[in-house]
Design an enzyme around this catalytic site. Structure first.
Site, short mmCIF file in Angstrom:
data_model
loop_
_atom_site.label_atom_id
_atom_site.label_comp_id
_atom_site.label_asym_id
_atom_site.label_seq_id
_atom_site.Cartn_x
_atom_site.Cartn_y
_atom_site.Cartn_z
CB THR A 3 -1.24 5.24 0.39
OG1 THR A 3 -2.50 4.54 -0.83
CG2 THR A 3 -0.52 6.14 0.19
CB THR B 275 -5.25 3.19 5.38
OG1 THR B 275 -5.48 3.58 4.19
CG2 THR B 275 -4.22 3.38 5.55
CG ASP B 276 -8.84 1.61 1.34
OD1 ASP B 276 -8.49 2.82 1.84
OD2 ASP B 276 -8.60 1.63 -0.17
CB SER C 280 -4.96 -2.94 1.71
OG SER C 280 -6.04 -1.95 1.88
#
Ligand code: ASP
EC number: 3.5.1.1
Length: 328
Positions: free
Chosen positions: A11, A88-89, A56
């Site tokens: 993101t 971030t995932d 990710s």
């Protein structure tokens, strides 16, 4: 002296292609850094390496280990620290993978953003600045891989993504943040002990090593476990509470533990599995007695990464048990 910056998408690097089509990863490191007030004033210039622009969820072990190899070359060549930007995932998993193999005293800092650059108040620039400040700080040496987010410093060992949209999504439920970035100055408040780095197996070994993760649920019929030994070399069980499964799954899991390492973890998100409190079929005493291995305080995702790394390196059951005791 430089800071090596690697970009992998996420993101933080997203932008829109056409109205209504959503944002996709595509900004380069140059574009990311240009959007950060204060970055140019830091003493260490950035040495940018754009590796991939992906969400990710699509990262692989091989990509992360390629970044580790390139980052190793950078610090051997004089970089003071490393920053990796990504989505971030999967960050709690990639940061842990890096932490397990990173052999250098220089900090390896992972960051990203929850609000993409097209939104009001994107958090990427502040996160990137704080990450670089931590990577450049002598305070952060010898701490392995860190996640720096929302001006908090988290140990890769403990960090979890805890909210799907909040900019304060990262937490370390077993410990809390180990530090903070205060007015641009990293303050490390706790220094968890660091263990020796594990060897990095060749990519072919990764690819040939499959570790399954089974989350136990209410009225679980265990069907998914029936063929797992045909396709996988190891299994992590995300069990209820302190390490419990339905009574009828105890025997099949014990059978699996005879042919492959089966690691018992808790699906709760924090705390440890127990060893000697509950008895009866499906309890932790029963399962450990049947040969399941104690994952300790490792959450299921981190246990899976550790087990895959160990199996890909040829570790036997005894070695896996020792590493779980050390790191779990
Ligand atoms: N889906 C995004 C990713 O992980 C989320 C993010 O970056 O925050 O790539």
């Amino acid at each position: 002296m430089t800071i090596a910056l690697f970009t992998l998408g996420g993101t933080i690097s997203m932008a829109g292609d056409s109205p209504g089509a959503g944002v996709v990863s595509r900004l380069t490191g140059e574009q990311l850094t240009a959007a950060v007030p204060g970055l140019a004033d830091l003493a260490e210039p950035l040495e940018i390496h754009d590796v991939q622009a992906a969400p990710s969820a699509s990262l692989s072990f091989a990509t992360v280990l390629d970044v580790v190899a390139a980052a190793s070359r950078a610090v051997t060549g004089g970089a003071t620290g490393v920053v990796l930007t990504q989505g971030t995932d999967s960050m709690e998993e990639t940061a842990w993978l890096v932490d397990l193999v990173w052999p250098h005293p220089e900090p390896f800092v992972v960051t990203g953003a929850m609000r993409n650059p097209t939104l009001a108040g994107p958090d990427g620039p502040a996160n990137l600045l704080a990450a670089v400040q931590v990577a450049a700080s002598p305070e952060a040496r010898e701490l392995g891989a860190l996640v720096v987010f929302a001006e908090e410093v988290h140990a890769a060992r403990w960090v979890r993504k805890q909210h799907s949209t909040s900019t304060g999504t990262f937490g370390s439920p077993n410990l809390g943040p180990m530090g903070q970035v205060v007015e641009g100055v990293p303050r490390i408040l706790a220094r968890p002990s660091r263990h020796a780095p594990l060897p990095q197996p060749a990519v072919e070994r990764w690819e040939a090593t499959r570790v399954a993760l089974h989350t136990v649920v209410l009225d679980d019929d265990g069907l998914l476990l029936e063929r797992v030994a045909d396709t996988h070399q190891g299994l992590v069980v995300a069990a209820f509470g302190v390490g419990h499964v339905p009574a009828w799954l105890a025997e099949p899991l014990g059978e699996l533990a005879r042919v492959m390492p089966v690691v018992l973890t808790s699906r709760t998100g924090s705390g440890s599995v127990l060893e000697q409190t509950y008895g009866g079929p499906g309890s932790e005493i029963d399962l450990l007695g049947r040969g399941l291995l104690n994952g300790g305080m490792l959450d299921p995702y981190k246990a899976r990464i550790l087990l895959r790394l160990l199996l890909a390196s040829g570790a036997d059951r005894e070695r896996i048990t020792e590493e779980l005791a050390l790191r779990g």
